[in-house]
Design a protein around this motif. Structure first.
Motif, PDB file in Angstrom:
ATOM      1  N   ALA A  23       0.846  -1.203   0.000  1.00  0.00           N
ATOM      2  CA  ALA A  23       0.000   0.000   0.000  1.00  0.00           C
ATOM      3  C   ALA A  23       0.877   1.247   0.000  1.00  0.00           C
ATOM      4  O   ALA A  23       0.642   2.198  -0.758  1.00  0.00           O
ATOM      5  CB  ALA A  23      -0.930  -0.004   1.216  1.00  0.00           C
ATOM      6  N   ALA A  51       3.660  -8.299   1.538  1.00  0.00           N
ATOM      7  CA  ALA A  51       3.461  -8.701   0.135  1.00  0.00           C
ATOM      8  C   ALA A  51       4.643  -9.515  -0.388  1.00  0.00           C
ATOM      9  O   ALA A  51       4.478 -10.381  -1.245  1.00  0.00           O
ATOM     10  CB  ALA A  51       3.248  -7.470  -0.744  1.00  0.00           C
ATOM     11  N   CYS A 259       0.023   3.675   6.055  1.00  0.00           N
ATOM     12  CA  CYS A 259       0.053   2.383   5.342  1.00  0.00           C
ATOM     13  C   CYS A 259       0.821   1.396   6.222  1.00  0.00           C
ATOM     14  O   CYS A 259       1.715   0.682   5.750  1.00  0.00           O
ATOM     15  CB  CYS A 259       0.742   2.520   3.991  1.00  0.00           C
ATOM     16  SG  CYS A 259      -0.054   3.678   2.870  1.00  0.00           S
ATOM     17  N   GLY A 261       0.016  -1.323   7.797  1.00  0.00           N
ATOM     18  CA  GLY A 261      -0.386  -2.726   7.923  1.00  0.00           C
ATOM     19  C   GLY A 261      -1.326  -2.925   9.094  1.00  0.00           C
ATOM     20  O   GLY A 261      -1.795  -1.968   9.726  1.00  0.00           O
ATOM     21  N   ASN A 286       4.431  -4.824  12.302  1.00  0.00           N
ATOM     22  CA  ASN A 286       3.031  -4.374  12.292  1.00  0.00           C
ATOM     23  C   ASN A 286       2.510  -4.408  13.724  1.00  0.00           C
ATOM     24  O   ASN A 286       1.838  -5.352  14.147  1.00  0.00           O
ATOM     25  CB  ASN A 286       2.183  -5.272  11.376  1.00  0.00           C
ATOM     26  CG  ASN A 286       2.502  -5.051   9.919  1.00  0.00           C
ATOM     27  OD1 ASN A 286       3.242  -4.132   9.572  1.00  0.00           O
ATOM     28  ND2 ASN A 286       1.956  -5.875   9.060  1.00  0.00           N
ATOM     29  N   CYS A 485      -7.705  -6.419   9.432  1.00  0.00           N
ATOM     30  CA  CYS A 485      -8.224  -5.413   8.492  1.00  0.00           C
ATOM     31  C   CYS A 485      -9.327  -4.606   9.143  1.00  0.00           C
ATOM     32  O   CYS A 485     -10.334  -4.283   8.527  1.00  0.00           O
ATOM     33  CB  CYS A 485      -8.657  -6.047   7.189  1.00  0.00           C
ATOM     34  SG  CYS A 485      -9.740  -7.450   7.388  1.00  0.00           S
ATOM     35  N   GLY A 511      -4.540   0.007   2.669  1.00  0.00           N
ATOM     36  CA  GLY A 511      -4.003  -1.309   3.048  1.00  0.00           C
ATOM     37  C   GLY A 511      -4.617  -1.783   4.348  1.00  0.00           C
ATOM     38  O   GLY A 511      -5.670  -1.298   4.785  1.00  0.00           O
ATOM     39  N   ASN A 512      -3.952  -2.708   4.989  1.00  0.00           N
ATOM     40  CA  ASN A 512      -4.536  -3.374   6.154  1.00  0.00           C
ATOM     41  C   ASN A 512      -4.697  -2.483   7.370  1.00  0.00           C
ATOM     42  O   ASN A 512      -5.383  -2.852   8.321  1.00  0.00           O
ATOM     43  CB  ASN A 512      -3.709  -4.601   6.527  1.00  0.00           C
ATOM     44  CG  ASN A 512      -3.878  -5.716   5.503  1.00  0.00           C
ATOM     45  OD1 ASN A 512      -4.773  -5.644   4.661  1.00  0.00           O
ATOM     46  ND2 ASN A 512      -3.036  -6.722   5.577  1.00  0.00           N
ATOM     47  N   THR A 528      -6.802  -8.936  -0.715  1.00  0.00           N
ATOM     48  CA  THR A 528      -6.244  -7.961   0.234  1.00  0.00           C
ATOM     49  C   THR A 528      -5.268  -7.017  -0.488  1.00  0.00           C
ATOM     50  O   THR A 528      -5.278  -5.821  -0.283  1.00  0.00           O
ATOM     51  CB  THR A 528      -5.510  -8.640   1.427  1.00  0.00           C
ATOM     52  OG1 THR A 528      -4.145  -8.845   1.099  1.00  0.00           O
ATOM     53  CG2 THR A 528      -6.128  -9.954   1.805  1.00  0.00           C
ATOM     54  N   ILE A 529      -4.459  -7.577  -1.370  1.00  0.00           N
ATOM     55  CA  ILE A 529      -3.460  -6.750  -2.057  1.00  0.00           C
ATOM     56  C   ILE A 529      -4.134  -5.833  -3.080  1.00  0.00           C
ATOM     57  O   ILE A 529      -3.722  -4.682  -3.264  1.00  0.00           O
ATOM     58  CB  ILE A 529      -2.383  -7.652  -2.705  1.00  0.00           C
ATOM     59  CG1 ILE A 529      -1.520  -8.268  -1.587  1.00  0.00           C
ATOM     60  CG2 ILE A 529      -1.512  -6.869  -3.676  1.00  0.00           C
ATOM     61  CD1 ILE A 529      -0.419  -9.192  -2.073  1.00  0.00           C
ATOM     62  N   ALA A 532      -5.439  -2.802  -1.342  1.00  0.00           N
ATOM     63  CA  ALA A 532      -4.290  -2.049  -0.805  1.00  0.00           C
ATOM     64  C   ALA A 532      -3.634  -1.231  -1.918  1.00  0.00           C
ATOM     65  O   ALA A 532      -3.264  -0.061  -1.725  1.00  0.00           O
ATOM     66  CB  ALA A 532      -3.273  -3.011  -0.182  1.00  0.00           C
ATOM     67  N   GLY A 536      -4.195   2.655  -2.177  1.00  0.00           N
ATOM     68  CA  GLY A 536      -2.891   3.299  -2.001  1.00  0.00           C
ATOM     69  C   GLY A 536      -2.688   4.356  -3.077  1.00  0.00           C
ATOM     70  O   GLY A 536      -2.322   5.505  -2.797  1.00  0.00           O
TER      71      GLY A 536
END
Ligand SMILES: Cc1cc2nc3c(=O)[nH]c(=O)nc-3n(C[C@H](O)[C@H](O)[C@H](O)COP(=O)(O)OP(=O)(O)OC[C@H]3O[C@@H](n4cnc5c(N)ncnc54)[C@H](O)[C@@H]3O)c2cc1C
Length: 550
Positions: A23, A51, A259, A261, A286, A485, A511-512, A528-529, A532, A536
């Motif tokens: 992200a 990622a 960003c 996470g 994170n 998330c 992102g998360n 999820t990606i 993100a 982003g």
């Protein structure tokens, strides 16, 4: 709002991006390209975040790869599917934005970075919902082509690498080898050559391509720089950084994009929202900083208690880095014939072949006594062992001690401390279902997702086979997350909102760290990606433009 301005070093940027995962890298590229002088701050010494450990799948309905492959998607059907998955718990304007902007964001990244995308291979995760794409060979996901890390030059050392090892193949090549079920069919000569030449694939290729784009733009990247506070009054206009060389404030003239996470490594937040002890499958930096900073400036925090997750197991002594266990998922193993998952009552409790996110949800179900299905074990027999790998243990290899081995089901029940009669009953029912090819209880092996991972040579149902040949084996199944998330709620431009629905000027998230745009749902491979990256980029552009569309 924390407003203390202090310390030795002070400087300024137009846009400050906090966190160098997928992200953050996308946000930094987009902010820079929209004309903002951008600083990217990363708490660890590496870029790419989780990622880099991922499959690199990106779920984007109506993407250009589908069109190129002659199988264009439909907006109407994609929206229908997303709404069915989200079950009313996701703001529809975010879903619509995702559909409208996603393909364009991927075009932008392909045109303006070294990344190249290829069409993915996996179906949407819930083919029972209207609008799902699940015909053989069709997919809403895309994935990066393999990437030559020589392009990063000396700064290759900044790229976070996968503890699972590099797979220097595209998804399409991997499928062609049928490597999911038959890792031995991989072209090892080609693999060795590509590794020697510096190629990476999957999530590492995604991170590397984005990192190359950031470096080529000479964006100011600061590693070992943890952001612990947001500065400003009514609007956010800077961050407080804890860097190796000391703490300092950094002004953000146009905006700060969080960003950072998920908060899966923050024990207090995890205890409060999930009540579980787990080993997350994500980067250990994170630590919930994003959640806490957003909370302190009055953001509306949503999607509490929701995470992306999967069932996993640990091999004692196996570490991803000093002191931290390597978490392995049973992505393929749990849906293969001759195996089941049972709980402390020796009962099955889920379709073992269901998408991992669904299994995690069931694993975390609670009643008055605590978690209803934990502890849980995957049990399999010698037929399984003769045909399939379990993690790193290939068929025919002796069972290592962590794969507990028993001469009979009765001995297995007694060894695990679960009721033997109940286990015999469960296995008896399962074996009958396997012979008939139909699991009336859970529908195992019936979905497109299940069939993608199951054994096509096993009949009549590719996921069902008896547990009948001793010895029997057991491995404990543990819940884990690939990122929480829950977090600040964002609008269609990634702007963080207050409970009143007003935006907090100057603050963005992607992102998360943000509340997932899909609410409780995981749409499909790359679920999820994809968001993100898209949010982003949208947040990067909006921040560069002072909160307006890019
Ligand atoms: C094995 C595995 C396979 C996966 N496969 C897929 C897949 O194929 N497709 C998919 O969609 N998802 C997949 N996922 C999940 C996916 O990788 C993550 O959801 C996604 O990468 C999260 O991206 P992010 O940028 O939000 O956060 P992260 O990648 O977790 O990055 C957050 C970054 O912020 C930094 N940070 C944290 N706090 C601070 C702070 N205070 N100051 C500065 N920096 C900070 C962290 O160090 C980190 O680098 C997978 C996950 C795993 C573990």
């Amino acid at each position: 709002m924390a407003a203390e301005r202090s310390m030795a070093r002070s400087s300024a940027a137009d846009v400050v991006v906090v966190g160098g995962g997928v992200a953050g890298l996308c946000a930094a590229i987009a902010a820079h390209d929209a004309g903002a002088q951008t600083v990217l701050l990363e708490a660890s010494a590496l870029l790419g975040g989780t990622a880099s450990w991922s499959g690199g799948a990106i779920w984007i309905p109506m993407n250009h790869c589908m069109a190129r492959a002659g199988r264009p998607d439909s907006r109407e059907r994609a929206l229908e599917y997303m709404q069915a998955c989200a079950q009313g718990e996701s703001p529809s304007e975010l879903l619509n934005t995702y559909l409208d902007e996603g393909p364009g964001v991927m075009d932008f990244l392909e045109e303006s970075t070294p990344l190249q995308f290829e069409v993915g291979t996996m179906p949407d995760y819930y083919d029972q919902y209207p609008g799902a794409v699940h015909a053989a060979g069709e997919s809403r996901s895309i994935a990066p082509a393999i990437f030559d890390t020589n392009r990063l030059g000396a700064q290759r050392a900044l790229l976070r690498r996968s503890p699972y090892g590099t797979i220097p193949f595209s998804f399409e090549e991997f499928s062609r080898f049928q490597a999911i079920l038959h890792p031995e069919r991989i072209d090892f000569e080609l693999m060795t050559r590509r590794l020697q030449e510096g190629y990476v694939g999957w999530g590492e290729a995604l991170s590397a391509g984005l990192l190359a784009a950031v470096l080529e733009r000479h964006i100011d990247v600061r590693i070992n720089s943890r952001v612990l506070g947001l500065l400003g009054g009514r609007a956010v206009d800077g961050v407080h950084v804890q860097a190796d060389e000391g703490a300092y404030d950094l002004e953000a003239r146009r905006g700060v994009i969080l960003c950072t996470g998920g908060f899966e490594w923050d024990e207090a937040l995890v205890a409060e929202q999930f009540g579980v002890h787990w080993t997350p499958s994500t980067v250990e930096t994170n630590r919930g900083d994003g959640w806490r900073m957003a909370e302190r400036v009055g953001a509306r925090l949503a999607n509490r208690g929701v995470c992306w997750g999967w069932p996993t197991y640990l091999i004692p002594g196996e570490e991803r880095s000093a002191g931290l266990p390597l978490v392995r998922t049973t992505l393929v193993e749990r849906g293969l014939p001759h195996s089941i998952i049972v709980d402390a009552h020796a009962d099955r409790f889920v379709d073992e072949s269901a998408p991992y996110h669904r299994i995690l949800k069931v694993l975390l179900e609670r009643d008055d006594q605590g978690f209803r299905h934990l502890p849980a074990w995957q049990i399999f027999d010698q037929q399984f062992r003769d045909k399939y790998a379990f993690g790193p243990v290939a068929p025919g290899q002796p069972a290592p001690p962590w794969m507990r081995r028993f001469d009979s089901l009765a001995a297995l029940a007694s060894g695990l401390g679960i009721p033997g009669e109940a286990l015999a009953r469960t296995v008896g029912q399962f074996n009958e279902a396997a012979r008939q090819g139909r699991d009336a209880r859970f529908g195992r092996g019936e979905s497109a997702y299940a069939r993608f991972f199951a054994d096509p040579d096993n009949h009549p149902n590719p996921s069902l086979g008896t547990l009948a040949t001793p010895p029997f084996y057991a491995v404990e199944v543990l819940p884990s997350t690939i990122g929480t998330c829950a977090g600040p709620e964002i609008d269609t431009r990634g702007r963080v909102q207050r409970p009143s629905g007003e935006v907090i000027p100057g603050l963005y998230a992607a992102g998360n760290v943000a509340a997932a745009i899909s609410g409780p749902a995981y749409f499909g491979p790359g679920g999820t990606i994809g968001p993100a990256m898209v949010f982003g980029v949208l947040a990067g552009r909006a921040a560069a433009n002072g909160g307006q569309d890019g």
